[in-house]
Design a protein around this motif. Structure first.
Motif, PDB file in Angstrom:
ATOM      1  N   ILE A 110      37.021  38.329  49.762  1.00 57.09           N
ATOM      2  CA  ILE A 110      37.403  37.106  49.047  1.00 57.09           C
ATOM      3  C   ILE A 110      37.531  35.939  50.027  1.00 57.09           C
ATOM      4  O   ILE A 110      37.082  34.821  49.750  1.00 57.09           O
ATOM      5  N   ALA A 111      38.147  36.199  51.179  1.00 58.24           N
ATOM      6  CA  ALA A 111      38.307  35.141  52.185  1.00 58.24           C
ATOM      7  C   ALA A 111      36.947  34.640  52.667  1.00 58.24           C
ATOM      8  O   ALA A 111      36.765  33.442  52.898  1.00 58.24           O
ATOM      9  N   SER A 112      35.986  35.550  52.813  1.00 60.26           N
ATOM     10  CA  SER A 112      34.647  35.151  53.233  1.00 60.26           C
ATOM     11  C   SER A 112      34.013  34.205  52.223  1.00 60.26           C
ATOM     12  O   SER A 112      33.297  33.270  52.595  1.00 60.26           O
ATOM     13  N   CYS A 113      34.278  34.455  50.952  1.00 62.67           N
ATOM     14  CA  CYS A 113      33.754  33.562  49.911  1.00 62.67           C
ATOM     15  C   CYS A 113      34.475  32.215  49.940  1.00 62.67           C
ATOM     16  O   CYS A 113      33.846  31.156  49.836  1.00 62.67           O
ATOM     17  N   LEU A 114      35.803  32.251  50.088  1.00 62.97           N
ATOM     18  CA  LEU A 114      36.589  31.017  50.095  1.00 62.97           C
ATOM     19  C   LEU A 114      36.287  30.144  51.304  1.00 62.97           C
ATOM     20  O   LEU A 114      36.645  28.959  51.328  1.00 62.97           O
ATOM     21  N   TYR A 115      35.646  30.714  52.298  1.00 64.01           N
ATOM     22  CA  TYR A 115      35.211  29.917  53.454  1.00 64.01           C
ATOM     23  C   TYR A 115      34.251  28.818  53.015  1.00 64.01           C
ATOM     24  O   TYR A 115      34.207  27.740  53.612  1.00 64.01           O
ATOM     25  N   ASP A 116      33.504  29.096  51.944  1.00 65.03           N
ATOM     26  CA  ASP A 116      32.621  28.078  51.384  1.00 65.03           C
ATOM     27  C   ASP A 116      33.478  26.998  50.717  1.00 65.03           C
ATOM     28  O   ASP A 116      34.338  27.291  49.887  1.00 65.03           O
ATOM     29  N   ILE A 154      30.325  43.966  49.722  1.00 69.59           N
ATOM     30  CA  ILE A 154      29.757  44.986  48.835  1.00 69.59           C
ATOM     31  C   ILE A 154      30.931  45.815  48.334  1.00 69.59           C
ATOM     32  O   ILE A 154      31.411  46.721  49.016  1.00 69.59           O
ATOM     33  N   LEU A 155      31.416  45.478  47.152  1.00 74.56           N
ATOM     34  CA  LEU A 155      32.631  46.120  46.647  1.00 74.56           C
ATOM     35  C   LEU A 155      32.389  47.571  46.290  1.00 74.56           C
ATOM     36  O   LEU A 155      33.289  48.402  46.372  1.00 74.56           O
ATOM     37  N   PHE A 156      31.166  47.876  45.874  1.00 71.45           N
ATOM     38  CA  PHE A 156      30.854  49.230  45.436  1.00 71.45           C
ATOM     39  C   PHE A 156      29.370  49.441  45.624  1.00 71.45           C
ATOM     40  O   PHE A 156      28.560  48.589  45.261  1.00 71.45           O
ATOM     41  N   ASN A 157      28.980  50.550  46.216  1.00 72.25           N
ATOM     42  CA  ASN A 157      27.570  50.793  46.483  1.00 72.25           C
ATOM     43  C   ASN A 157      27.315  52.282  46.568  1.00 72.25           C
ATOM     44  O   ASN A 157      27.536  52.905  47.594  1.00 72.25           O
ATOM     45  N   THR A 158      26.853  52.852  45.475  1.00 70.68           N
ATOM     46  CA  THR A 158      26.542  54.273  45.469  1.00 70.68           C
ATOM     47  C   THR A 158      25.800  54.613  44.189  1.00 70.68           C
ATOM     48  O   THR A 158      25.857  53.875  43.211  1.00 70.68           O
ATOM     49  N   GLY A 159      25.076  55.725  44.228  1.00 68.76           N
ATOM     50  CA  GLY A 159      24.414  56.198  43.020  1.00 68.76           C
ATOM     51  C   GLY A 159      23.357  55.266  42.471  1.00 68.76           C
ATOM     52  O   GLY A 159      23.115  55.222  41.271  1.00 68.76           O
ATOM     53  N   GLY A 160      22.685  54.491  43.334  1.00 66.92           N
ATOM     54  CA  GLY A 160      21.620  53.627  42.866  1.00 66.92           C
ATOM     55  C   GLY A 160      22.072  52.283  42.341  1.00 66.92           C
ATOM     56  O   GLY A 160      21.293  51.553  41.723  1.00 66.92           O
ATOM     57  N   GLY A 161      23.316  51.935  42.580  1.00 64.07           N
ATOM     58  CA  GLY A 161      23.823  50.647  42.116  1.00 64.07           C
ATOM     59  C   GLY A 161      24.811  50.057  43.096  1.00 64.07           C
ATOM     60  O   GLY A 161      25.326  50.745  43.975  1.00 64.07           O
ATOM     61  N   ALA A 162      25.055  48.759  42.959  1.00 66.24           N
ATOM     62  CA  ALA A 162      25.992  48.078  43.850  1.00 66.24           C
ATOM     63  C   ALA A 162      26.615  46.891  43.132  1.00 66.24           C
ATOM     64  O   ALA A 162      26.015  46.300  42.225  1.00 66.24           O
ATOM     65  N   LEU A 163      27.819  46.551  43.560  1.00 70.66           N
ATOM     66  CA  LEU A 163      28.535  45.381  43.057  1.00 70.66           C
ATOM     67  C   LEU A 163      28.892  44.520  44.253  1.00 70.66           C
ATOM     68  O   LEU A 163      29.522  44.992  45.201  1.00 70.66           O
ATOM     69  N   VAL A 164      28.470  43.250  44.230  1.00 69.15           N
ATOM     70  CA  VAL A 164      28.600  42.378  45.389  1.00 69.15           C
ATOM     71  C   VAL A 164      29.340  41.103  44.998  1.00 69.15           C
ATOM     72  O   VAL A 164      29.020  40.476  43.981  1.00 69.15           O
ATOM     73  N   LEU A 165      30.322  40.713  45.811  1.00 67.30           N
ATOM     74  CA  LEU A 165      31.070  39.478  45.591  1.00 67.30           C
ATOM     75  C   LEU A 165      30.452  38.359  46.424  1.00 67.30           C
ATOM     76  O   LEU A 165      30.307  38.485  47.641  1.00 67.30           O
ATOM     77  N   LEU A 166      30.105  37.255  45.760  1.00 62.79           N
ATOM     78  CA  LEU A 166      29.453  36.130  46.426  1.00 62.79           C
ATOM     79  C   LEU A 166      30.242  34.839  46.202  1.00 62.79           C
ATOM     80  O   LEU A 166      30.955  34.707  45.197  1.00 62.79           O
ATOM     81  N   PRO A 167      30.112  33.876  47.104  1.00 64.88           N
ATOM     82  CA  PRO A 167      30.821  32.605  46.936  1.00 64.88           C
ATOM     83  C   PRO A 167      30.200  31.752  45.823  1.00 64.88           C
ATOM     84  O   PRO A 167      28.991  31.825  45.567  1.00 64.88           O
ATOM     85  N   TYR A 168      31.041  30.951  45.188  1.00 63.82           N
ATOM     86  CA  TYR A 168      30.555  30.004  44.192  1.00 63.82           C
ATOM     87  C   TYR A 168      30.129  28.734  44.919  1.00 63.82           C
ATOM     88  O   TYR A 168      30.930  28.083  45.589  1.00 63.82           O
ATOM     89  N   SER A 169      28.854  28.410  44.826  1.00 63.96           N
ATOM     90  CA  SER A 169      28.357  27.189  45.457  1.00 63.96           C
ATOM     91  C   SER A 169      27.159  26.685  44.672  1.00 63.96           C
ATOM     92  O   SER A 169      26.642  27.366  43.771  1.00 63.96           O
TER      93      SER A 169
END
Length: 782
Positions: A230-236, A305-320
């Motif tokens: 989250i902090a990495s995103c808020l850097y934006d 990468i909040l979750f990554n297994t079994g052929g799928g992934a969930l990634v948190l990205l900054p709003y810009s």
């Protein structure tokens, strides 16, 4: 002073490390008054939370950091005008989901003194609630390597014993840090990846928050990882000012067809098992490479990468303003490169949604559903951005095809099959190594001493590194295989039977591992997956006023990791335990009868002998039920039994059909030999099968009689069965007798015949019992 994104991410990753230190060294709390005036920072600053003081001490003592670097990490609770502190404070608040009471307040409560030390991590799976019975289960303090099943009725230790447990764990953690001088007074991607790995290893069972009347369900590792993301995103700047984020979900499609694309014939038979394993592992590497491609484009770390297994992934990205454009560009590039290499066999789809900070904090059900619905729509047009003339035909330079998969190839083995074969050999011959993903194509460090130590996936170069010291490039991502020691720890259940020379056995040899006394040498394929997983994540955790049951993104992340742990690590242990029970004298070098072809996320495919697979399914069900501790979380399975000469890909499809049958009209079941059995009844059924098998082996009842009974009731309705009962009873009387030494056998068989419930399904269950008893006693044909 300005800070880099990596410095912010690293500061957030370690911002609460003082909690671990404080619980291991609580004697410092006796000096709280003195500590409050100790100038931890040369430029001043007051720690309003005691664990922040411990963080400062930790950073200074074990990482030799001071000045601005130390302030980034330890001052997140200070009311300051500095932007860096506000970023980490806000990230910490979102990741925590609730306003946590300070642990040092335990010091002020005489009746609760030290409860933050004695408290242990409760399983978040026990909070999933759809109205059925749930149990409170607890993870004892341990490393990830030593982590075991959560325990029901776990007795909390007293304060002294709890401190001892924490100190033992903390000392191991510190020892690892002190061995790596590269962590001293430095923040770079190597330091981040190395520290991330160590935190994952040592903090997965350490509670993040332990305030009074709470049952902490989020580990300190998951809290630190999420805060860093989250902090990495808020850097934006736009993300920070708008207080919004993007959530990206990825789904690799074509997995099953790609893995089982291998043709089965006399030429390919010797290498079939190796080929299937290599393709399964390659799918995982591709999934990871796709996820890393996105965070590489945004300059983020693997924490995003909040979750990554079994052929799928969930990634948190900054709003810009350019987030959507970057995602579109990466998606198109990667899909096009995958198409060039795999055509339509392997690709991926993605979905992107916008979230406010509040929506992210609880990851609300409507947003989770919106993401899934958008992903589903995109699956209907997964090749839209790669369609050109080459999409409809493939240029063939000669008439030769790959002997394994049938694709056009200049030699008798195509590049994809050669790659899969080499990957399988790597996993067979090396216990521990790192997988390095280099998007800048500049990696020059030491790799494994093997023929193929590099995979060229067009959009990324993938290397197999031999040691942590070899990872010196500043801009690579790393997966740690079997405690390699840097990057994301990957728990891969890819165990297969190996001989004493660590050569993978083929399927015929695998059948020979099961003792002959367990009947016919048939190959069985088991498919299992968690029931209603989408519903569990979308609706299982409620958003309530009770903090201890509140839905949060941190609990979502922890729950994902727990499923990954079970299917990635616990599954291997289960296979080994069942193997040793069936064959205590097993001579494979890795102590298993089972070929784990695929396991990840929430599902699995395992191949073995019929007898072994039937009992393995029971043990997986039992261990999973214990692991979940919750009747709202269940698992279903399907088993297909076949001759070992029949193509595996057809057997996989039939096992999948059996799994789908288990999930129809009620789940928590297993289907085998066209018969569905509720998992709660499965153990009793197998006990009856085992008893009947023993009667046949000891010649107390004849196989011929059992076969005749089975033939008579086959495909009969309950009404038809009732008419047959007198004939069946007479058959028992004539063949066994109700007097003498066999009267107990007669009584048991009579009970088996008479105790059929009034339904067609019950007749099928009796037929299944007889078929299994015959299968497990069938004599070997000459």
């Amino acid at each position: 002073m300005s800070y880099t994104l990596l410095e912010i991410a690293y500061g957030a990753l370690l911002h609460d490390i003082g909690k671990f230190y404080q619980r291991a060294m609580p004697e410092l709390e006796l000096n709280q008054e003195a500590l409050s005036v100790v100038p931890f920072h040369k430029k001043g600053g007051y720690h309003s939370h005691l664990h922040a003081a411990y963080t400062s001490c930790f950073i200074d003592r074990y990482l030799s950091m001071s000045g601005d670097l130390e302030k980034i990490i330890s001052e997140h609770h200070i009311h300051s005008d500095e932007h860096v502190h506000e970023i980490i404070q806000r990230a910490d608040r979102i990741a925590s989901a609730i306003d946590r009471q300070d642990e040092e307040s335990d010091i002020k409560r005489k009746n609760k003194r030290g409860s933050f030390i004695t408290s242990r991590l409760h399983s978040v799976l026990s909070e999933v609630d759809f109205g059925k019975k749930r149990e409170d289960i607890i993870f004892p303090l341990s490393t990830l390597r030593q982590m075991n099943q959560p325990q029901k009725g776990y007795q909390l230790k007293n304060r002294e014993e709890s401190v001892k447990e924490y100190k033992q764990l903390f000392d191991q953690f510190v020892k690892e840090i002190q061995k790596d001088t590269s962590l001293n007074n430095k923040i770079d991607l190597y330091a981040y990846n190395r520290m991330y790995n160590l935190l994952n290893q040592y903090l997965v069972t350490v509670p993040a928050s332990t305030y009074e009347n709470d049952r902490p369900a989020v580990s300190l590792f998951d809290h630190l990882k999420l805060t860093s993301a989250i902090a990495s995103c808020l850097y934006d700047e736009t993300c920070f000012n708008e207080d919004k984020f993007y959530m990206l979900e990825l789904d690799v499609s074509g997995i099953q067809s790609f893995i089982y694309q291998v043709a089965q014939g006399s030429e390919t038979k010797p290498g079939l098992a190796r080929a299937l394993r290599g393709r399964s592992i390659l799918v995982g590497i591709i999934t990871n490479a796709v996820a890393y491609a996105f965070i590489n484009a945004f300059g983020l770390t693997q924490s995003n990468i909040l979750f990554n297994t079994g052929g799928g992934a969930l990634v948190l990205l900054p709003y810009s303003d350019n987030t959507e454009a970057i995602v579109d560009e990466v998606s198109k590039t990667v899909r096009q490169e995958l198409f060039k290499m795999f055509q339509t066999d392997i690709t991926f789809v993605d979905a992107l949604i916008e979230l406010t900070a509040d929506e992210l904090e609880s990851f609300q059900s409507d947003k989770a559903l919106e993401l899934k619905e958008k992903l589903g729509r995109n699956k209907m047009r997964k090749f839209y951005d790669v369609v050109d003339d080459s999409f409809f035909y493939e240029k063939i330079d000669n008439n030769q095809v790959c002997r394994l998969c049938g694709r056009p190839s200049a030699t008798n083995q195509c590049d994809v099959c050669a790659m899969a074969d080499d990957i399988s050999n790597i996993y067979t011959h090396f216990d521990s190594f790192g997988i390095v993903y280099d998007y800048n194509h500049k990696f020059k460090s030491q790799t494994l001493d093997i023929k193929r130590n590099k995979l060229e996936l067009k959009f990324v170069d993938v290397y197999f590194a031999s040691s942590v010291d070899a990872i010196i490039e500043p801009s690579v991502f790393v997966d740690s295989i079997n405690d390699f020691g840097i990057g994301a720890q990957k728990m891969l259940a890819n165990s297969v039977p190996l001989n004493d020379k660590r050569i993978q056995l083929n399927f015929e040899q695998i059948l020979e591992l099961t003792p002959r006394r367990f009947g016919d040498r048939k190959l069985a394929i088991l498919k299992m997956d968690v029931d209603n997983l989408g519903g569990i994540f979308a609706f299982g955790l409620k958003k309530t006023k009770e903090p201890k049951t509140q839905r949060s993104i941190s609990k979502y992340v922890t729950m994902s990791r727990l499923f990954e742990y079970f299917f990635g690590k616990e599954l291997v242990t289960i296979c080994e335990d069942v193997s040793n029970t069936i064959n205590p004298h097993l001579k494979t070098s890795n102590h298993t009868l089972f070929y784990i072809n695929y396991a990840g996320g929430d599902d699995l495919v395992i191949i073995g002998s019929a007898y072994a697979i039937v009992y393995l399914a029971l043990e997986i069900y039992k261990r999973f039920s214990e692991f979940a501790g919750n009747q709202n979380i269940t698992i279903s399975g399907g088993i297909h039994i076949q001759n070992e000469k029949k193509p595996i890909r057809f057997g996989i499809q039939q096992a999948d059909d059996a799994l789908e049958h288990s999930k129809s009209e009620g789940k928590n079941a297993i289907t085998l030999i066209d018969t569905k059995v509720r998992f709660p009844d499965y153990e009793k059924l197998l006990k009856e099968v085992d008893h009947l098998r023993r009667l046949i082996i000891h010649e107390e009842v004849s196989r011929t009689m059992i076969y005749n009974i089975m033939s008579n009731i086959s495909d009969k309705s309950y009404k038809e069965y009732v008419c047959l009962v007198p004939i069946l009873q007479y058959t028992l009387f004539r063949n066994i007798g109700r007097d003498g030494k066999k009267k107990n056998n007669y009584a048991w068989m009579l009970k088996l015949i008479n105790n059929v419930e009034q339904s067609d399904d019950s007749v099928k269950l009796l037929e299944l019992k007889l078929k299994l008893a015959l299968l497990f006693t069938r004599e070997e044909k000459n």
